[in-house]
Design a protein around this motif. Structure first.
Motif, PDB file in Angstrom:
ATOM      1  N   MET A 356       0.867  -1.183   0.000  1.00 41.11           N
ATOM      2  CA  MET A 356       0.000   0.000   0.000  1.00 41.11           C
ATOM      3  C   MET A 356       0.898   1.226   0.000  1.00 41.11           C
ATOM      4  O   MET A 356       1.852   1.330   0.769  1.00 41.11           O
ATOM      5  N   VAL A 357       0.597   2.154  -0.924  1.00 37.21           N
ATOM      6  CA  VAL A 357       1.533   3.252  -1.192  1.00 37.21           C
ATOM      7  C   VAL A 357       0.770   4.516  -1.578  1.00 37.21           C
ATOM      8  O   VAL A 357      -0.325   4.439  -2.164  1.00 37.21           O
ATOM      9  N   THR A 358       1.349   5.658  -1.222  1.00 34.06           N
ATOM     10  CA  THR A 358       0.781   6.954  -1.634  1.00 34.06           C
ATOM     11  C   THR A 358       1.902   7.869  -2.108  1.00 34.06           C
ATOM     12  O   THR A 358       2.968   7.911  -1.487  1.00 34.06           O
ATOM     13  N   ALA A 359       1.638   8.560  -3.209  1.00 40.41           N
ATOM     14  CA  ALA A 359       2.541   9.619  -3.677  1.00 40.41           C
ATOM     15  C   ALA A 359       1.933  10.937  -3.218  1.00 40.41           C
ATOM     16  O   ALA A 359       0.946  11.413  -3.785  1.00 40.41           O
ATOM     17  N   PHE A 360       2.503  11.524  -2.159  1.00 41.09           N
ATOM     18  CA  PHE A 360       2.000  12.818  -1.684  1.00 41.09           C
ATOM     19  C   PHE A 360       2.626  13.924  -2.512  1.00 41.09           C
ATOM     20  O   PHE A 360       3.868  13.938  -2.661  1.00 41.09           O
ATOM     21  N   PHE A 361       1.807  14.836  -2.998  1.00 43.19           N
ATOM     22  CA  PHE A 361       2.327  15.940  -3.801  1.00 43.19           C
ATOM     23  C   PHE A 361       2.797  17.052  -2.867  1.00 43.19           C
ATOM     24  O   PHE A 361       2.164  18.080  -2.689  1.00 43.19           O
ATOM     25  N   ARG A 362       3.920  16.762  -2.252  1.00 46.24           N
ATOM     26  CA  ARG A 362       4.557  17.705  -1.318  1.00 46.24           C
ATOM     27  C   ARG A 362       5.966  17.184  -1.100  1.00 46.24           C
ATOM     28  O   ARG A 362       6.227  15.989  -1.254  1.00 46.24           O
ATOM     29  N   ASP A 363       6.897  18.063  -0.704  1.00 45.72           N
ATOM     30  CA  ASP A 363       8.306  17.621  -0.651  1.00 45.72           C
ATOM     31  C   ASP A 363       8.758  17.270   0.760  1.00 45.72           C
ATOM     32  O   ASP A 363       9.940  17.223   1.041  1.00 45.72           O
ATOM     33  N   LYS A 364       7.778  17.036   1.676  1.00 45.42           N
ATOM     34  CA  LYS A 364       8.142  16.690   3.068  1.00 45.42           C
ATOM     35  C   LYS A 364       7.308  15.485   3.509  1.00 45.42           C
ATOM     36  O   LYS A 364       6.210  15.258   2.979  1.00 45.42           O
ATOM     37  N   PRO A 365       7.786  14.754   4.510  1.00 42.26           N
ATOM     38  CA  PRO A 365       7.003  13.604   4.986  1.00 42.26           C
ATOM     39  C   PRO A 365       5.632  14.050   5.489  1.00 42.26           C
ATOM     40  O   PRO A 365       5.418  15.207   5.843  1.00 42.26           O
ATOM     41  N   VAL A 366       4.697  13.065   5.504  1.00 47.49           N
ATOM     42  CA  VAL A 366       3.327  13.301   5.981  1.00 47.49           C
ATOM     43  C   VAL A 366       3.103  12.413   7.195  1.00 47.49           C
ATOM     44  O   VAL A 366       3.206  11.195   7.092  1.00 47.49           O
ATOM     45  N   ARG A 367       2.833  13.049   8.343  1.00 42.78           N
ATOM     46  CA  ARG A 367       2.690  12.246   9.573  1.00 42.78           C
ATOM     47  C   ARG A 367       1.288  12.280  10.141  1.00 42.78           C
ATOM     48  O   ARG A 367       0.964  11.575  11.087  1.00 42.78           O
ATOM     49  N   ASN A 368       0.436  13.191   9.579  1.00 40.51           N
ATOM     50  CA  ASN A 368      -0.927  13.332  10.120  1.00 40.51           C
ATOM     51  C   ASN A 368      -1.830  14.029   9.098  1.00 40.51           C
ATOM     52  O   ASN A 368      -1.387  14.387   7.999  1.00 40.51           O
ATOM     53  N   TRP A 369      -3.088  14.260   9.496  1.00 41.95           N
ATOM     54  CA  TRP A 369      -4.084  14.815   8.580  1.00 41.95           C
ATOM     55  C   TRP A 369      -3.697  16.191   8.063  1.00 41.95           C
ATOM     56  O   TRP A 369      -3.770  16.475   6.878  1.00 41.95           O
ATOM     57  N   ASP A 370      -3.273  17.070   8.970  1.00 41.40           N
ATOM     58  CA  ASP A 370      -2.923  18.439   8.557  1.00 41.40           C
ATOM     59  C   ASP A 370      -1.843  18.420   7.478  1.00 41.40           C
ATOM     60  O   ASP A 370      -1.894  19.151   6.495  1.00 41.40           O
ATOM     61  N   GLU A 371      -0.849  17.557   7.666  1.00 45.44           N
ATOM     62  CA  GLU A 371       0.237  17.504   6.684  1.00 45.44           C
ATOM     63  C   GLU A 371      -0.227  16.846   5.393  1.00 45.44           C
ATOM     64  O   GLU A 371       0.217  17.189   4.302  1.00 45.44           O
ATOM     65  N   SER A 372      -1.192  15.921   5.508  1.00 43.85           N
ATOM     66  CA  SER A 372      -1.743  15.294   4.300  1.00 43.85           C
ATOM     67  C   SER A 372      -2.533  16.331   3.497  1.00 43.85           C
ATOM     68  O   SER A 372      -2.561  16.300   2.265  1.00 43.85           O
ATOM     69  N   CYS A 373      -3.124  17.290   4.199  1.00 42.56           N
ATOM     70  CA  CYS A 373      -3.871  18.350   3.503  1.00 42.56           C
ATOM     71  C   CYS A 373      -2.944  19.369   2.855  1.00 42.56           C
ATOM     72  O   CYS A 373      -3.335  20.065   1.924  1.00 42.56           O
ATOM     73  N   ASP A 374      -1.711  19.436   3.352  1.00 35.68           N
ATOM     74  CA  ASP A 374      -0.755  20.424   2.832  1.00 35.68           C
ATOM     75  C   ASP A 374      -0.050  19.860   1.597  1.00 35.68           C
ATOM     76  O   ASP A 374       1.168  19.722   1.537  1.00 35.68           O
ATOM     77  N   THR A 375      -0.844  19.471   0.618  1.00 32.07           N
ATOM     78  CA  THR A 375      -0.338  18.851  -0.613  1.00 32.07           C
ATOM     79  C   THR A 375      -0.955  19.580  -1.812  1.00 32.07           C
ATOM     80  O   THR A 375      -1.985  20.224  -1.687  1.00 32.07           O
ATOM     81  N   ASP A 376      -0.315  19.428  -2.965  1.00 30.25           N
ATOM     82  CA  ASP A 376      -0.815  20.110  -4.170  1.00 30.25           C
ATOM     83  C   ASP A 376      -1.834  19.209  -4.866  1.00 30.25           C
ATOM     84  O   ASP A 376      -1.503  18.438  -5.773  1.00 30.25           O
TER      85      ASP A 376
END
Ligand code: KE4
Length: 427
Positions: A356-376
């Motif tokens: 299971m994998v995700t490509a987050f459109f952001r250049d920093k790790p994602v550790r929680n919801w707020d950071e998951s929202c901080d994506t392009d």
């Protein structure tokens, strides 16, 4: 842009089905455009209504770990169907399923089969409230555990807040029985329990988050949940509907060496047919009707066809080397994502646990919801459309995980690499 046949089907569907779909994420609203309608699937391939083929990374949102239309699963369903599709009476196969679950997930000493992940988490939370005699439950901001009213809640600001409805139709009083904490925040758990520990029936988490994109857990946080629930007489519930039999034979609890009191399963244990399960410590599960006072029931619970599909699927996962194979495939997909995004100068962060994998459109790790929202997410939408143009069907939301199956062979991965290259270059 979807094909003309899908467009026609979508227009027709939208007249008689809300949003034209039977589950909201399928409507492509998170990525724009209209959904591609599927007419069949086999192995790693989805076949669109117009015959176009796509390498599939939805996998029905997790169940299709063997790939689509696996001959042994098809045969098991066909064979079961010749003996009737539902009896409303107990069968031996249900015992075998409960025994398999117990063998794979030893914390699930007893389990009850239901027909969806939603029913599994509802059952687990009701028995937790019944066992403890307490009303409050705790979930993570960004955690998804199905559609029960008290789980469709959002948090305010602050470390731990009482839930507010996150859907129309959810009474504030019901949402108010749910407390929300940030994912991966051990301090928030400790603070919450120091203040309200005696009121809390259970903490329910996704031990690997999959519904805010793939976010691995911080082991310190997992330990804090186990310690705080233990110390305050609350129950620790792992929602492994997505991670069960996905990230390891014993699920995420085996991978991270945690012992929850209750666990929820779904998806893979149905092999593509409707099955969920909840289970755990015998002293807790013996509170469930008809043995105990916690009522829970279901017409199609333990359905013979669904159990046949699920048992056949998990029996395949018992074979030696299966999870090493899934890990290798996952690593290859991650490598292709990083290679082609890097070559195109597109900043992404790939997070993965096994297949299971995700490509987050952001250049920093994602550790929680707020950071998951901080994506392009606008770029994600354009990337998703370009992948479709190049024959890859990626999850239609930044907040979903992609799933790789044992059927994703060299040809599928080679096609995937070409599509990644074209889609990142198009951004
Ligand atoms: P179902 O009721 O959809 O079978 O399961 C609910 C559920 C419970 N727990 C977890 C961790 C889950 O991921 C889910 C359902 N997952 C979503 C995909 N992220 C299902 C897809 C959909 O809603 O259409």
């Amino acid at each position: 842009m979807s094909d003309p046949i899908s467009q026609e089907l979508f227009a027709r569907a939208s007249k008689v089905i809300p949003g034209g779909v039977n589950s909201p994420v399928r409507a492509f609203r998170a990525v724009g455009g209209e959904p591609v309608f599927i007419k069949e699937a086999r192995g790693p391939v989805l076949v669109g209504a117009d015959g176009a083929e796509y390498v599939d990374y939805i996998g029905s949102w997790g169940p299709m770990v063997l790939g689509h239309a696996h001959p042994d699963v098809v045969a098991a369903i066909q064979d079961a169907a010749t003996r009737g599709s539902s009896y409303g009476a107990p069968t031996e196969a249900e015992i075998t399923m409960a025994e398999r679950i117990r063998d794979a997930v030893p914390t699930m000493e007893m389990s009850r089969l239901v027909s969806s992940g939603t029913e599994a988490t509802m059952g687990a939370l009701r028995v937790a409230r019944g066992y403890t005699g307490r009303d409050l439950i705790v979930k993570c901001i960004g955690g998804y555990h199905g559609g029960a009213d008290y789980l469709l809640v959002k948090g305010g600001s602050g470390l731990a807040t009482l839930g507010e409805p996150d859907s129309a139709g959810v009474p504030a009083a019901i949402a108010g029985t749910t407390l929300l904490i940030p994912y991966n925040d051990a301090y928030a758990i400790e603070k919450l329990f120091s203040e309200r520990g005696s009121e809390i029936a259970a903490v329910i988490i996704e031990p690997v988050a999959g519904n805010m994109g793939c976010i691995p857990p911080d082991p310190v946080w997992l330990d804090a949940i186990r310690t705080q629930t233990q110390n305050h007489g609350a129950l620790f519930i792992c929602d492994e509907v997505m991670t069960g039999f996905r990230v390891a034979w014993g699920g995420a609890q085996a991978l991270y060496d945690i012992r929850p009191d209750l666990t929820c399963l779904g998806k893979i244990i149905g092999g593509g047919l409707p099955v969920g399960a909840y289970g755990g410590r015998r002293d807790i599960m013996e509170k469930v009707a008809p043995v105990g006072p916690v009522y829970q029931a279901g017409t199609l619970s333990g359905n013979p066809l669904a159990v046949a599909a699920g048992l056949t699927t998990i029996e395949h996962l018992l074979r030696p080397g299966v999870y090493e194979d899934l890990e290798r495939k996952g690593d290859q997909v991650q490598g292709l994502l990083e290679q082609h995004a890097g070559a195109a100068g597109v900043p992404i962060t790939v997070q993965r646990v096994g297949s299971m994998v995700t490509a987050f459109f952001r250049d920093k790790p994602v550790r929680n919801w707020d950071e998951s929202c901080d994506t392009d997410r606008e770029a994600f939408g354009r990337w998703h459309a370009a992948l479709l143009e190049n024959g890859v069907y990626w999850p239609c939301s930044q907040f979903e995980a992609a799933f790789i199956s044992l059927a994703h062979d060299a040809e599928a991965l080679e096609k995937t690499g070409r599509a990644f290259k074209a889609a990142f270059a198009a951004l």
